[in-house]
Design a protein around this motif. Structure first.
Motif, PDB file in Angstrom:
ATOM      1  N   LEU A 582     -27.410  87.949 -28.795  1.00  0.00           N
ATOM      2  CA  LEU A 582     -26.829  87.293 -27.624  1.00  0.00           C
ATOM      3  C   LEU A 582     -25.948  88.278 -26.863  1.00  0.00           C
ATOM      4  O   LEU A 582     -25.999  88.372 -25.628  1.00  0.00           O
ATOM      5  N   THR A 583     -25.142  89.022 -27.598  1.00  0.00           N
ATOM      6  CA  THR A 583     -24.238  90.014 -27.007  1.00  0.00           C
ATOM      7  C   THR A 583     -25.021  91.074 -26.240  1.00  0.00           C
ATOM      8  O   THR A 583     -24.709  91.387 -25.080  1.00  0.00           O
ATOM      9  N   LEU A 584     -26.023  91.624 -26.869  1.00  0.00           N
ATOM     10  CA  LEU A 584     -26.784  92.718 -26.272  1.00  0.00           C
ATOM     11  C   LEU A 584     -27.460  92.293 -24.974  1.00  0.00           C
ATOM     12  O   LEU A 584     -27.361  92.971 -23.940  1.00  0.00           O
ATOM     13  N   HIS A 585     -28.144  91.171 -24.999  1.00  0.00           N
ATOM     14  CA  HIS A 585     -28.940  90.764 -23.836  1.00  0.00           C
ATOM     15  C   HIS A 585     -28.068  90.218 -22.702  1.00  0.00           C
ATOM     16  O   HIS A 585     -28.349  90.475 -21.529  1.00  0.00           O
ATOM     17  N   TYR A 586     -27.003  89.468 -23.055  1.00  0.00           N
ATOM     18  CA  TYR A 586     -26.110  88.985 -22.001  1.00  0.00           C
ATOM     19  C   TYR A 586     -25.331  90.135 -21.356  1.00  0.00           C
ATOM     20  O   TYR A 586     -24.984  90.077 -20.180  1.00  0.00           O
ATOM     21  N   ALA A 587     -25.045  91.168 -22.125  1.00  0.00           N
ATOM     22  CA  ALA A 587     -24.343  92.321 -21.547  1.00  0.00           C
ATOM     23  C   ALA A 587     -25.157  92.934 -20.413  1.00  0.00           C
ATOM     24  O   ALA A 587     -24.617  93.289 -19.361  1.00  0.00           O
ATOM     25  N   LYS A 588     -26.453  93.053 -20.625  1.00  0.00           N
ATOM     26  CA  LYS A 588     -27.309  93.607 -19.567  1.00  0.00           C
ATOM     27  C   LYS A 588     -27.413  92.632 -18.391  1.00  0.00           C
ATOM     28  O   LYS A 588     -27.350  93.024 -17.228  1.00  0.00           O
ATOM     29  N   HIS A 589     -27.527  91.341 -18.720  1.00  0.00           N
ATOM     30  CA  HIS A 589     -27.690  90.329 -17.681  1.00  0.00           C
ATOM     31  C   HIS A 589     -26.457  90.226 -16.781  1.00  0.00           C
ATOM     32  O   HIS A 589     -26.578  90.014 -15.567  1.00  0.00           O
ATOM     33  N   LEU A 590     -25.262  90.387 -17.367  1.00  0.00           N
ATOM     34  CA  LEU A 590     -24.023  90.169 -16.612  1.00  0.00           C
ATOM     35  C   LEU A 590     -23.380  91.455 -16.114  1.00  0.00           C
ATOM     36  O   LEU A 590     -22.338  91.416 -15.466  1.00  0.00           O
ATOM     37  N   GLY A 591     -24.008  92.593 -16.412  1.00  0.00           N
ATOM     38  CA  GLY A 591     -23.470  93.863 -15.941  1.00  0.00           C
ATOM     39  C   GLY A 591     -23.217  93.918 -14.453  1.00  0.00           C
ATOM     40  O   GLY A 591     -22.160  94.421 -14.013  1.00  0.00           O
ATOM     41  N   PRO A 592     -24.147  93.418 -13.611  1.00  0.00           N
ATOM     42  CA  PRO A 592     -23.906  93.465 -12.159  1.00  0.00           C
ATOM     43  C   PRO A 592     -22.645  92.733 -11.722  1.00  0.00           C
ATOM     44  O   PRO A 592     -22.122  92.985 -10.641  1.00  0.00           O
ATOM     45  N   ARG A 593     -22.138  91.822 -12.554  1.00  0.00           N
ATOM     46  CA  ARG A 593     -20.913  91.096 -12.217  1.00  0.00           C
ATOM     47  C   ARG A 593     -19.683  91.710 -12.894  1.00  0.00           C
ATOM     48  O   ARG A 593     -18.597  91.128 -12.836  1.00  0.00           O
ATOM     49  N   ASN A 594     -19.867  92.858 -13.545  1.00  0.00           N
ATOM     50  CA  ASN A 594     -18.764  93.515 -14.257  1.00  0.00           C
ATOM     51  C   ASN A 594     -18.164  92.634 -15.346  1.00  0.00           C
ATOM     52  O   ASN A 594     -16.984  92.771 -15.696  1.00  0.00           O
ATOM     53  N   ILE A 595     -18.960  91.731 -15.888  1.00  0.00           N
ATOM     54  CA  ILE A 595     -18.535  90.926 -17.030  1.00  0.00           C
ATOM     55  C   ILE A 595     -18.978  91.655 -18.289  1.00  0.00           C
ATOM     56  O   ILE A 595     -20.164  91.936 -18.462  1.00  0.00           O
ATOM     57  N   THR A 596     -18.035  91.987 -19.158  1.00  0.00           N
ATOM     58  CA  THR A 596     -18.383  92.675 -20.394  1.00  0.00           C
ATOM     59  C   THR A 596     -18.646  91.659 -21.500  1.00  0.00           C
ATOM     60  O   THR A 596     -17.999  90.608 -21.560  1.00  0.00           O
ATOM     61  N   VAL A 597     -19.606  91.993 -22.363  1.00  0.00           N
ATOM     62  CA  VAL A 597     -19.961  91.133 -23.496  1.00  0.00           C
ATOM     63  C   VAL A 597     -20.032  92.015 -24.735  1.00  0.00           C
ATOM     64  O   VAL A 597     -20.815  92.969 -24.767  1.00  0.00           O
ATOM     65  N   ASN A 598     -19.227  91.714 -25.736  1.00  0.00           N
ATOM     66  CA  ASN A 598     -19.175  92.534 -26.938  1.00  0.00           C
ATOM     67  C   ASN A 598     -19.048  91.674 -28.184  1.00  0.00           C
ATOM     68  O   ASN A 598     -18.608  90.516 -28.121  1.00  0.00           O
ATOM     69  N   SER A 599     -19.446  92.263 -29.331  1.00  0.00           N
ATOM     70  CA  SER A 599     -19.309  91.610 -30.624  1.00  0.00           C
ATOM     71  C   SER A 599     -18.260  92.346 -31.455  1.00  0.00           C
ATOM     72  O   SER A 599     -18.129  93.570 -31.357  1.00  0.00           O
ATOM     73  N   VAL A 600     -17.551  91.599 -32.284  1.00  0.00           N
ATOM     74  CA  VAL A 600     -16.616  92.165 -33.252  1.00  0.00           C
ATOM     75  C   VAL A 600     -17.091  91.739 -34.641  1.00  0.00           C
ATOM     76  O   VAL A 600     -17.314  90.546 -34.886  1.00  0.00           O
ATOM     77  N   GLY A 601     -17.245  92.697 -35.536  1.00  0.00           N
ATOM     78  CA  GLY A 601     -17.739  92.409 -36.874  1.00  0.00           C
ATOM     79  C   GLY A 601     -16.671  92.570 -37.935  1.00  0.00           C
ATOM     80  O   GLY A 601     -16.473  93.683 -38.440  1.00  0.00           O
ATOM     81  N   PRO A 602     -15.970  91.484 -38.310  1.00  0.00           N
ATOM     82  CA  PRO A 602     -14.977  91.592 -39.383  1.00  0.00           C
ATOM     83  C   PRO A 602     -15.643  91.825 -40.735  1.00  0.00           C
ATOM     84  O   PRO A 602     -16.807  91.459 -40.949  1.00  0.00           O
ATOM     85  N   GLY A 603     -14.900  92.429 -41.639  1.00  0.00           N
ATOM     86  CA  GLY A 603     -15.327  92.519 -43.025  1.00  0.00           C
ATOM     87  C   GLY A 603     -14.635  91.444 -43.830  1.00  0.00           C
ATOM     88  O   GLY A 603     -14.438  90.322 -43.351  1.00  0.00           O
ATOM     89  N   ILE A 604     -14.216  91.780 -45.045  1.00  0.00           N
ATOM     90  CA  ILE A 604     -13.503  90.806 -45.879  1.00  0.00           C
ATOM     91  C   ILE A 604     -12.102  90.629 -45.294  1.00  0.00           C
ATOM     92  O   ILE A 604     -11.301  91.565 -45.265  1.00  0.00           O
ATOM     93  N   THR A 605     -11.824  89.421 -44.826  1.00  0.00           N
ATOM     94  CA  THR A 605     -10.573  89.153 -44.114  1.00  0.00           C
ATOM     95  C   THR A 605      -9.885  87.935 -44.717  1.00  0.00           C
ATOM     96  O   THR A 605     -10.525  86.897 -44.924  1.00  0.00           O
ATOM     97  N   ASP A 606      -8.616  88.054 -44.990  1.00  0.00           N
ATOM     98  CA  ASP A 606      -7.832  86.956 -45.561  1.00  0.00           C
ATOM     99  C   ASP A 606      -7.648  85.869 -44.512  1.00  0.00           C
ATOM    100  O   ASP A 606      -6.796  85.967 -43.626  1.00  0.00           O
ATOM    101  N   ASN A 607      -8.465  84.834 -44.612  1.00  0.00           N
ATOM    102  CA  ASN A 607      -8.403  83.744 -43.641  1.00  0.00           C
ATOM    103  C   ASN A 607      -7.703  82.514 -44.188  1.00  0.00           C
ATOM    104  O   ASN A 607      -7.819  81.420 -43.652  1.00  0.00           O
ATOM    105  N   GLY A 608      -6.977  82.700 -45.303  1.00  0.00           N
ATOM    106  CA  GLY A 608      -6.198  81.601 -45.855  1.00  0.00           C
ATOM    107  C   GLY A 608      -6.916  80.747 -46.870  1.00  0.00           C
ATOM    108  O   GLY A 608      -6.340  79.767 -47.369  1.00  0.00           O
ATOM    109  N   THR A 609      -8.163  81.077 -47.223  1.00  0.00           N
ATOM    110  CA  THR A 609      -8.871  80.296 -48.228  1.00  0.00           C
ATOM    111  C   THR A 609      -8.299  80.592 -49.618  1.00  0.00           C
ATOM    112  O   THR A 609      -7.694  81.644 -49.853  1.00  0.00           O
ATOM    113  N   PRO A 610      -8.499  79.676 -50.573  1.00  0.00           N
ATOM    114  CA  PRO A 610      -7.840  79.815 -51.887  1.00  0.00           C
ATOM    115  C   PRO A 610      -8.148  81.113 -52.622  1.00  0.00           C
ATOM    116  O   PRO A 610      -7.299  81.589 -53.395  1.00  0.00           O
ATOM    117  N   ILE A 611      -9.322  81.721 -52.412  1.00  0.00           N
ATOM    118  CA  ILE A 611      -9.672  82.932 -53.134  1.00  0.00           C
ATOM    119  C   ILE A 611      -8.645  84.042 -52.916  1.00  0.00           C
ATOM    120  O   ILE A 611      -8.407  84.872 -53.789  1.00  0.00           O
TER     121      ILE A 611
END
Length: 665
Positions: A582-611
């Motif tokens: 979705l990120t890759l294709h929308y980035a190309k589609h929205l480029g003419p409007r200077n709208i940036t589209v990017n993905s962020v890939g977290p790894g193991i992140t403490d999100n407050g779950t019991p583990i």
């Protein structure tokens, strides 16, 4: 003659008027990095203290700027009223400063002058603006100086904070529709005599109010039914006040010593626009109203806060003209609403026997908690937009003892000032941290949750505790009509707070995990994962494109699991792979409007779950990162904030690995 540098204005902003509104604006502009010159017609500060109370929203603004200590801090001013009917303003929506607070206008002006001048604002008294010329790249003000000399100032922008008979409003050509006065109130501060305290006491011939202050000075106000208002701007003599007071109350106050006397009326007007090119209006220059209940001063100070942050951002390159346009879009509806409630109060307060039945009905309504909360929130300003203002820093600080004791982070002038953002799934974890981070940069944030409304409200409270702006929207994702329901709430919330539905930043964070071995995944689980994690983000982006301006930002939260294998999450990883596409294709589609589209890939992140409460498990997970720790939600939020800012304008279609170097070894 004002010194001019060839090819450059003398200053970034000329502020006309050194009352509280103009001085607060000047100080905020200086905090934001703009050069400021304040021109004031009076040679000395006035000793008239027309306003005397500060409301909750204003207190929040002044607290964020570190100014409450300089004001005393202000003591409580007791309960308020609506049209003379008692109304406890502590019933307002949650605020750190419920109620109203005593701060004479003379003190507010003195404190704001010392603060603004200390920040480097140049304040020139005895300077009267006589002409105004707006060029393409600057504004020229013709000024008469203290000795009658003719001066000329050039500035990038000019702000009129010069009161209800604003010269800037007239010279700038601002339309100012409204209505003339039909009711008048005489007001005086007196000493040397004792009269009973009374709170908008109704008599056969009029209404009287009196209150003795701790300094022995009594402020009285009196309205006589049917009396024709005098000429606009007149200064009545004390003998006239004595005559009207006697007609209404039967009391003789002629033996008192008048400290200050004035008259005001219920004329009302509002500038059709608060901005014409490079010229702005704020405070009574933008709106004229009966100064009942202290709303006029508070409304003006809130105007200044909203304008100052935006104008400083534009001058220093952190905003564009859309940022400036949002000043009118935000403040004009607020002003119109205040003028409306003040007109209603004027009728209740100064109407004769014909309004007795209406007052009785209002009294019954104000016995109901929802009605009290609604009106108290409106008068206190806490149900409207919270101006984002710059601050002296981001360090935590403690304020004074008593009701002012607390430690919180000050709001700063951020890179997202004037922007709006939607963060899905922000009641907890990465979404919560992201919402707080974007708000800290100045954005107004829509905090979305599917079902955890308590968590969303807690995120909003955390944002507001830091002086930021946020509101909650609830819509379950992955079900029929989910995106439609989300945007109905979102657009309503944006319209209510900004006057428009522009959405600058979309963060697709909401998602559900799998945690099921490949052979155990059911079709229902598979469909649920894709409905929430892939389908909903696709249609959120599709729907958001109606609201996103050119130059907008879309950030999708992907996962490190698209880069390394964990069979227990194969279905989940497939949904995040879809997000990357979705990120890759929308980035190309929205480029003419200077709208940036990017993905962020977290790894193991403490999100407050019991583990993450298990030290052994955390130590084992930390081994996967080259930094030998698990990620924190703020690690991801900082990456999102970067992508949402103008600093990331040249990045689009990218997957940003935010896994802390997971499995690089």
């Amino acid at each position: 003659m004002a010194v001019q540098v060839a090819g450059a204005p003398d200053t970034d902003v000329v502020v006309v008027g050194a009352g509280p509104v103009g001085l607060l604006l000047a100080g905020i502009l200086r905090l934001g990095g703009a050069r400021v010159t304040v021109l004031e017609q009076l040679a000395e500060p006035t000793d008239e203290s027309r306003a005397s109370v500060l409301h909750a929203r204003t207190m929040e603004i002044l607290d964020g700027l570190g100014l409450l200590e300089r004001l005393g801090p202000p003591p409580s001013a007791g309960p308020g009223h609506f049209g003379g009917i008692p109304l406890d303003l502590t019933a307002a929506l949650p605020s750190r400063f419920p109620g109203q607070w005593k701060a004479p206008q003379t003190l507010v002006e003195k404190v704001l002058y010392e603060w603004a001048a200390g920040l480097g604002a140049e304040v020139r008294r005895g300077h009267t603006v006589t002409g105004l010329t707006v060029a393409e790249d600057r504004v020229h003000a013709e000024v008469t100086g203290p000795a009658g000399e003719r001066l000329r100032f050039a500035a990038g922008y000019l702000a009129g904070c010069d009161g209800e008979r604003s010269t800037v409003r007239r010279l700038g050509g601002f339309e100012f529709p409204g209505s003339g006065p039909v009711k008048e109130l005489l007001r005086a501060d007196i000493s040397g005599i004792e009269i009973p305290d009374r709170r908008f006491q109704r008599h056969p011939n009029g209404v009287a109010n009196s209150r003795r202050g701790p300094d022995g000075v009594t402020r009285l106000m009196v309205h006589q039914y049917g009396r024709t208002p005098g000429p606009d701007g007149r200064a009545p003599d004390f003998a006239e006040v004595c005559r009207v007071w006697a007609r209404v109350t039967g009391e003789d106050i002629a033996g008192a010593r008048p400290v200050w006397v004035n008259a005001f009326h219920n004329a009302r007007g509002q500038a059709a626009s608060y901005r014409l090119g490079r010229v702005f209006l704020a405070g009574d220059a933008a709106h004229v109203q009966l100064p009942v209940g202290g709303q006029a001063l508070n409304l003006g100070l809130q105007d200044a806060a909203a304008l100052g942050g935006r104008l400083a951002a534009r001058i220093t390159g952190r905003g564009d003209d859309r940022t400036l346009d949002k000043y009118h879009a935000e403040r004009h509806p607020v002003g119109a609403r205040v003028l409306g409630n003040i007109e209603a109060q004027a009728q209740l307060l100064f109407g004769g026997p014909e309004v007795d039945a209406l007052r009785a009905v209002f009294g019954e309504l104000l016995a109901l908690e929802p009605a009290r909360r609604h009106l108290a929130s409106m008068i206190s300003g806490v149900d409207g937009p919270r101006p984002a203002v710059p601050d002296t820093g981001t360090a935590e600080h403690s304020t004074a003892t008593g009701p002012f004791t607390r430690t919180h982070r000050r709001t700063t002038m951020g890179k997202l000032t004037g922007k709006t953002a939607l963060v899905t799934g922000s009641s907890r974890g990465i979404g919560r941290a992201t919402a707080i981070r974007l708000a800290r940069e100045g954005a107004l944030v829509a905090v979305h949750c599917s079902r955890d409304t308590e968590g969303a409200d807690d995120t909003v409270a955390a944002v507001e505790k830091e002086g930021g702006r946020a509101f909650a929207v609830a819509a379950e994702l992955g079900v029929s009509g989910d995106v439609h329901a989300l945007f109905l709430e979102l657009e309503h919330g944006l319209k209510e707070r900004t006057g428009e539905t522009t959405l600058d930043i979309v963060v697709n964070n909401a998602g559900v995990m799998g945690g099921v071995a490949p052979e155990d995944v059911t079709p229902e689980q598979f469909d649920r994962l894709f409905a929430v994690n892939a389908k909903a983000p696709f249609f959120i982006v599709q729907r958001a494109l109606r609201l996103l301006p050119d130059g907008g930002r879309i950030i999708n939260i992907s996962s490190g699991l698209t880069r390394f294998a964990n069979p227990q999450e194969v279905a989940y990883a497939m949904t995040k792979g879809a997000i990357d596409q979705l990120t890759l294709h929308y980035a190309k589609h929205l480029g003419p409007r200077n709208i940036t589209v990017n993905s962020v890939g977290p790894g193991i992140t403490d999100n407050g779950t019991p583990i993450f409460d298990n030290p052994e498990a955390v130590a084992e997970m930390a081994r996967y990162s080259v930094f030998e720790r698990v990620g924190e939600t703020k690690d991801i939020a900082d990456v999102v904030a970067f992508l949402a800012s103008d600093d990331a304008r040249w990045i689009t279609g990218s997957y940003l690995d935010a896994s802390g170097g997971t499995l690089l070894r």
